[in-house]
Design a protein around this motif. Sequence first.
Motif, PDB file in Angstrom:
ATOM      1  N   GLY A  27       0.905  -1.014   0.076  1.00 38.08           N
ATOM      2  CA  GLY A  27       0.104   0.005  -0.075  1.00 38.08           C
ATOM      3  C   GLY A  27       0.893   1.258  -0.016  1.00 38.08           C
ATOM      4  N   ASP A  28       0.331   2.342  -0.492  1.00 39.31           N
ATOM      5  CA  ASP A  28       1.158   3.618  -0.747  1.00 39.31           C
ATOM      6  C   ASP A  28       0.249   4.754  -0.235  1.00 39.31           C
ATOM      7  OD1 ASP A  28       3.477   5.049  -2.113  1.00 39.31           O
ATOM      8  OD2 ASP A  28       1.585   5.845  -3.278  1.00 39.31           O
ATOM      9  N   GLY A  29       0.632   5.626   0.361  1.00 39.00           N
ATOM     10  CA  GLY A  29      -0.063   6.905   0.766  1.00 39.00           C
ATOM     11  C   GLY A  29       0.288   7.234   2.353  1.00 39.00           C
ATOM     12  N   PRO A  30      -0.188   8.271   2.552  1.00 40.82           N
ATOM     13  CA  PRO A  30      -0.037   8.789   4.057  1.00 40.82           C
ATOM     14  C   PRO A  30      -0.697   8.043   5.089  1.00 40.82           C
ATOM     15  CG  PRO A  30      -1.744  10.155   2.970  1.00 40.82           C
ATOM     16  CD  PRO A  30      -1.149   9.093   1.889  1.00 40.82           C
ATOM     17  N   THR A  31       0.149   8.033   6.158  1.00 43.60           N
ATOM     18  CA  THR A  31      -0.424   7.235   7.370  1.00 43.60           C
ATOM     19  C   THR A  31      -0.381   8.230   8.599  1.00 43.60           C
ATOM     20  OG1 THR A  31       1.813   6.180   7.855  1.00 43.60           O
ATOM     21  CG2 THR A  31       0.134   4.888   6.382  1.00 43.60           C
ATOM     22  N   PRO A  32      -1.376   8.521   9.497  1.00 39.77           N
ATOM     23  CA  PRO A  32      -2.706   7.777   9.172  1.00 39.77           C
ATOM     24  C   PRO A  32      -3.436   8.938   7.961  1.00 39.77           C
ATOM     25  CG  PRO A  32      -2.697   9.567  10.977  1.00 39.77           C
ATOM     26  CD  PRO A  32      -1.306   9.165  10.490  1.00 39.77           C
ATOM     27  N   ALA A  33      -4.413   8.318   7.447  1.00 43.31           N
ATOM     28  CA  ALA A  33      -5.165   8.844   6.142  1.00 43.31           C
ATOM     29  C   ALA A  33      -6.603   8.763   6.515  1.00 43.31           C
ATOM     30  CB  ALA A  33      -4.788   8.423   5.072  1.00 43.31           C
ATOM     31  N   THR A  34      -7.452   9.923   5.782  1.00 45.28           N
ATOM     32  CA  THR A  34      -9.010   9.810   6.368  1.00 45.28           C
ATOM     33  C   THR A  34      -9.508   8.677   5.264  1.00 45.28           C
ATOM     34  OG1 THR A  34      -8.878  12.096   6.878  1.00 45.28           O
ATOM     35  CG2 THR A  34     -10.955  11.106   6.073  1.00 45.28           C
ATOM     36  N   TYR A  35      -8.903   8.736   4.153  1.00 46.12           N
ATOM     37  CA  TYR A  35      -9.386   7.898   3.212  1.00 46.12           C
ATOM     38  C   TYR A  35      -8.286   6.600   2.800  1.00 46.12           C
ATOM     39  CZ  TYR A  35     -12.393  11.734   2.088  1.00 46.12           C
ATOM     40  OH  TYR A  35     -13.305  12.959   2.040  1.00 46.12           O
ATOM     41  N   MET A  36      -9.079   5.644   2.788  1.00 41.59           N
ATOM     42  CA  MET A  36      -8.022   4.287   2.311  1.00 41.59           C
ATOM     43  C   MET A  36      -8.991   3.596   1.072  1.00 41.59           C
ATOM     44  SD  MET A  36      -6.785   1.260   4.465  1.00 41.59           S
ATOM     45  CE  MET A  36      -5.876  -0.285   3.858  1.00 41.59           C
ATOM     46  N   LEU A  37      -8.089   3.131  -0.002  1.00 47.37           N
ATOM     47  CA  LEU A  37      -8.886   2.553  -1.254  1.00 47.37           C
ATOM     48  C   LEU A  37      -8.260   1.399  -1.295  1.00 47.37           C
ATOM     49  CD1 LEU A  37      -9.295   5.055  -4.131  1.00 47.37           C
ATOM     50  CD2 LEU A  37      -8.489   2.722  -4.636  1.00 47.37           C
ATOM     51  N   ILE A  38      -9.031   0.510  -1.406  1.00 48.75           N
ATOM     52  CA  ILE A  38      -8.815  -1.191  -1.815  1.00 48.75           C
ATOM     53  C   ILE A  38      -9.057  -1.579  -3.125  1.00 48.75           C
ATOM     54  CG2 ILE A  38      -8.842  -3.420  -0.861  1.00 48.75           C
ATOM     55  CD1 ILE A  38      -9.439  -2.318   1.889  1.00 48.75           C
ATOM     56  N   GLY A  39      -8.083  -1.847  -3.844  1.00 48.86           N
ATOM     57  CA  GLY A  39      -8.469  -2.402  -5.487  1.00 48.86           C
ATOM     58  C   GLY A  39      -8.407  -3.967  -5.216  1.00 48.86           C
ATOM     59  N   GLU A  40      -7.984  -4.442  -6.445  1.00 46.75           N
ATOM     60  CA  GLU A  40      -8.049  -5.824  -6.646  1.00 46.75           C
ATOM     61  C   GLU A  40      -6.694  -6.623  -6.485  1.00 46.75           C
ATOM     62  OE1 GLU A  40      -9.209  -7.344 -10.979  1.00 46.75           O
ATOM     63  OE2 GLU A  40     -11.192  -6.915  -9.775  1.00 46.75           O
ATOM     64  N   ALA A  41      -5.779  -6.227  -7.492  1.00 48.30           N
ATOM     65  CA  ALA A  41      -4.309  -6.638  -7.332  1.00 48.30           C
ATOM     66  C   ALA A  41      -3.797  -5.824  -8.534  1.00 48.30           C
ATOM     67  CB  ALA A  41      -4.416  -8.144  -7.792  1.00 48.30           C
ATOM     68  N   PRO A  42      -2.247  -6.133  -8.353  1.00 47.59           N
ATOM     69  CA  PRO A  42      -1.434  -4.952  -9.349  1.00 47.59           C
ATOM     70  C   PRO A  42      -1.585  -5.682 -10.653  1.00 47.59           C
ATOM     71  CG  PRO A  42      -0.212  -5.746  -7.421  1.00 47.59           C
ATOM     72  CD  PRO A  42      -1.585  -6.762  -7.283  1.00 47.59           C
TER      73      PRO A  42
END
Length: 155
Positions: A27-42
């Motif tokens: 996973g990539d992005g800020p921590t903590p974060a208000t929004y988390m986005l979960i996809g399928e697979a690379p």
Amino acid sequence: MLPNWYHNMLACHACTLRATCSGVVGGDGPTPATYMLIGEAPGAEEDKSVIPFTGRAGSELDYFLSLAVIERSEVFVTNSARCFPPSSRHPRTPKPNEVATCRQWLLKELEWVQPKVVILLGAIAINNMLPGTKLTQHGVPYWQEGIAYVPMYHP
Ligand code: URA
């Protein structure tokens, strides 16, 4: 700084996908974060960059986030499976056992990110996080332990 388990995740060989992919796409992005986005697979692009949603699906995602006036840099982006499922001609979706094996890392990311809103992109992510839930409508949040899980279409 990345937590220790993140390095273990990058070294994970718990399912057979790791034998054929270039690297684990964490996973990539800020921590903590208000929004988390979960996809399928690379996909093939993410397999090269080892960053989630950097290929065509990533461009679509950035476009839809911009419509919602959300910056990609505000969002922690990850997947249900962290290794590229091998494809001959068409990319394939990760198998249930691959998603189940990878779930341990997703749960660690959830704990790390502490999101208020989790956007679930497509059936694999929806079934992973809301198992057994009969969906009435995309875009309508389901609440679990104070987190809004929002089922959405996959880009
Ligand atoms: N790229 C990703 O990282 N995830 C998807 O689900 C699709 C493309």
